[in-house]
Enzyme design. Structure first.
Site, PDB file in Angstrom:
ATOM      1  CB  SER A   8     -61.431  16.177 -98.989  1.00  0.00           C
ATOM      2  OG  SER A   8     -61.821  17.206 -99.493  1.00  0.00           O
ATOM      3  CG  HIS A  33     -62.196  19.009 -95.440  1.00  0.00           C
ATOM      4  ND1 HIS A  33     -61.920  19.547 -94.345  1.00  0.00           N
ATOM      5  CD2 HIS A  33     -61.041  19.331 -96.903  1.00  0.00           C
ATOM      6  CE1 HIS A  33     -60.597  20.960 -95.331  1.00  0.00           C
ATOM      7  NE2 HIS A  33     -61.243  20.779 -96.578  1.00  0.00           N
ATOM      8  CG  ASP A  35     -61.869  20.828-100.429  1.00  0.00           C
ATOM      9  OD1 ASP A  35     -61.381  21.645 -98.917  1.00  0.00           O
ATOM     10  OD2 ASP A  35     -61.433  19.821 -99.932  1.00  0.00           O
ATOM     11  CG  MET A  37     -63.052  25.050-104.106  1.00  0.00           C
ATOM     12  SD  MET A  37     -61.476  24.571-105.188  1.00  0.00           S
ATOM     13  CE  MET A  37     -60.991  22.821-104.268  1.00  0.00           C
ATOM     14  CG  HIS A  66     -60.458  25.384 -96.648  1.00  0.00           C
ATOM     15  ND1 HIS A  66     -60.125  24.180 -97.351  1.00  0.00           N
ATOM     16  CD2 HIS A  66     -60.229  25.622 -97.003  1.00  0.00           C
ATOM     17  CE1 HIS A  66     -58.246  24.857 -97.672  1.00  0.00           C
ATOM     18  NE2 HIS A  66     -59.106  26.088 -97.194  1.00  0.00           N
ATOM     19  CG  MET A  68     -60.069  27.469-100.558  1.00  0.00           C
ATOM     20  SD  MET A  68     -59.491  24.708-101.094  1.00  0.00           S
ATOM     21  CE  MET A  68     -60.971  24.827-100.504  1.00  0.00           C
ATOM     22  CG  MET A 137     -54.364  25.782 -98.030  1.00  0.00           C
ATOM     23  SD  MET A 137     -55.051  24.300 -97.710  1.00  0.00           S
ATOM     24  CE  MET A 137     -55.540  23.694 -98.664  1.00  0.00           C
ATOM     25  N   GLY A 142     -56.779  24.450-104.471  1.00  0.00           N
ATOM     26  CA  GLY A 142     -58.133  24.684-105.999  1.00  0.00           C
ATOM     27  C   GLY A 142     -58.182  23.154-106.498  1.00  0.00           C
ATOM     28  CG  PHE A 143     -57.420  21.853-109.113  1.00  0.00           C
ATOM     29  CD1 PHE A 143     -58.482  21.582-109.949  1.00  0.00           C
ATOM     30  CD2 PHE A 143     -56.214  23.087-108.913  1.00  0.00           C
ATOM     31  CE1 PHE A 143     -58.749  22.836-110.797  1.00  0.00           C
ATOM     32  CE2 PHE A 143     -57.128  23.733-109.802  1.00  0.00           C
ATOM     33  CZ  PHE A 143     -57.539  23.506-110.910  1.00  0.00           C
ATOM     34  N   GLY A 144     -57.946  18.546-105.893  1.00  0.00           N
ATOM     35  CA  GLY A 144     -57.499  17.781-105.419  1.00  0.00           C
ATOM     36  C   GLY A 144     -56.582  16.853-105.566  1.00  0.00           C
ATOM     37  CG  ASP A 175     -56.751  20.736 -97.062  1.00  0.00           C
ATOM     38  OD1 ASP A 175     -56.819  19.577 -97.729  1.00  0.00           O
ATOM     39  OD2 ASP A 175     -57.878  21.419 -97.077  1.00  0.00           O
ATOM     40  N   GLY A 177     -52.406  16.853-100.300  1.00  0.00           N
ATOM     41  CA  GLY A 177     -51.362  15.716-100.579  1.00  0.00           C
ATOM     42  C   GLY A 177     -51.041  14.800 -99.279  1.00  0.00           C
TER      43      GLY A 177
HETATM   44  C1  DX5 Z   1     -57.055  21.209-102.039  1.00  0.00           C
HETATM   45  C2  DX5 Z   1     -58.433  21.152-101.293  1.00  0.00           C
HETATM   46  C3  DX5 Z   1     -57.800  19.944-100.463  1.00  0.00           C
HETATM   47  C4  DX5 Z   1     -58.462  18.660-101.283  1.00  0.00           C
HETATM   48  C5  DX5 Z   1     -56.886  17.993-100.791  1.00  0.00           C
HETATM   49  O1  DX5 Z   1     -57.626  22.843-102.574  1.00  0.00           O
HETATM   50  O2  DX5 Z   1     -58.512  22.271 -99.858  1.00  0.00           O
HETATM   51  O3  DX5 Z   1     -59.071  19.735 -99.364  1.00  0.00           O
HETATM   52  O4  DX5 Z   1     -59.614  17.781-100.880  1.00  0.00           O
HETATM   53  O5  DX5 Z   1     -57.243  16.534-101.515  1.00  0.00           O
HETATM   54  P1  DX5 Z   1     -56.479  15.648-101.615  1.00  0.00           P
HETATM   55  O6  DX5 Z   1     -55.768  14.355-100.321  1.00  0.00           O
HETATM   56  O7  DX5 Z   1     -56.220  14.967-102.970  1.00  0.00           O
HETATM   57  O8  DX5 Z   1     -54.651  16.725-101.918  1.00  0.00           O
HETATM   58 ZN    ZN Z   2     -60.057  21.559 -97.625  1.00  0.00          ZN
END
Ligand code: DX5
Ligand code: ZN
Length: 221
Positions: A8, A33, A35, A37, A66, A68, A137, A142-144, A175, A177
């Protein structure tokens, strides 16, 4: 079933995007990937079509986008023109998901639906035949860098059963963690495609990180 790794770019160093892409390609990444948002469906705000076009120019790998965002249907035309391969949106974000999946396919992209942790698989049960990809999910989006929600594995196993019971060849993606510690569990539960942000770009050697994630699945069969 083969393992697909989709780094990602949310966690990439955007100032070194070309180099970061080269690193994951060298490590054998299958998809990129992306993201998207909108600050409404999720609290965070990230990229849109200009960044997707830039990515398209930098890599031949499939762009796994993806969304969001609320009303994802508003982006179908623009993203098709930008060169998106897989267009996945949240079932919670729109009213007429079936119509939009058809429109995505019509525009030459592969349609996918994503489910938040709190959304039951029942929300997509009627649409399995319309899907090329189902995204479970394993964090609230929302966040990595969040932790894998343990209930994801049970949900992935039920999702795999659902796809099999309909004879669907749809991709089952997970997707959130995904790390060296969690990927094998998700793979055993039935996922075949793994998004990883922090676990790839948060390390000094993204190529090696991609190889390491894949290797965890190989030994977990
Ligand atoms: C979260 C995103 C993910 C994110 C995953 O909202 O959809 O794709 O990049 O990040 P990690 O792998 O750090 O959990
Ligand atoms: Zn994602």
């Amino acid at each position: 079933m083969s393992v697909r790794i989709a780094p990602s770019v949310l966690s990439a160093d955007l100032g070194r995007l070309r180099e970061q892409l080269d690193q994951v390609v060298e490590g054998g990444a299958d998809w990129i990937h992306v993201d998207v948002m909108d600050g409404r469906f999720v609290p965070n705000l990230t990229f849109g079509a200009p960044v997707i076009r830039a990515l398209r120019a930098l890599t031949d790998l499939p762009l796994d986008v993806h969304l969001m965002v609320v009303e994802p249907e508003r982006y179908i035309e623009e993203y098709a023109d930008a060169g998106v391969d897989l267009f996945t949106f949240h079932v919670e974000a729109t009213t007429h998901a079936q119509r939009h999946l058809a429109a995505v396919r019509e525009r030459g992209m592969r349609p996918g639906l994503a489910l938040n942790p709190s959304t039951s698989l029942a929300a997509v049960e009627e649409l399995v035949e319309d899907l090329d990809l189902l995204l479970v999910m394993s964090v609230n989006p929302g966040f990595g860098g969040q932790r894998y929600w343990p209930g994801s594995s049970r949900k992935l196993a039920r999702a795999r059963d659902l796809l099999a019971s309909r004879g669907s060849a749809a991709v089952l993606e997970v997707d959130g963690g995904i790390t060296l510690d969690t990927i094998a569990e998700a793979w055993r539960a039935g996922a075949d495609t793994f998004v990883a942000g922090t676990a790839v770009f948060g390390t000094p050697d993204p190529a090696e990180a991609v190889r390491g994630l894949r290797a965890r699945c190989a030994v977990a069969v």
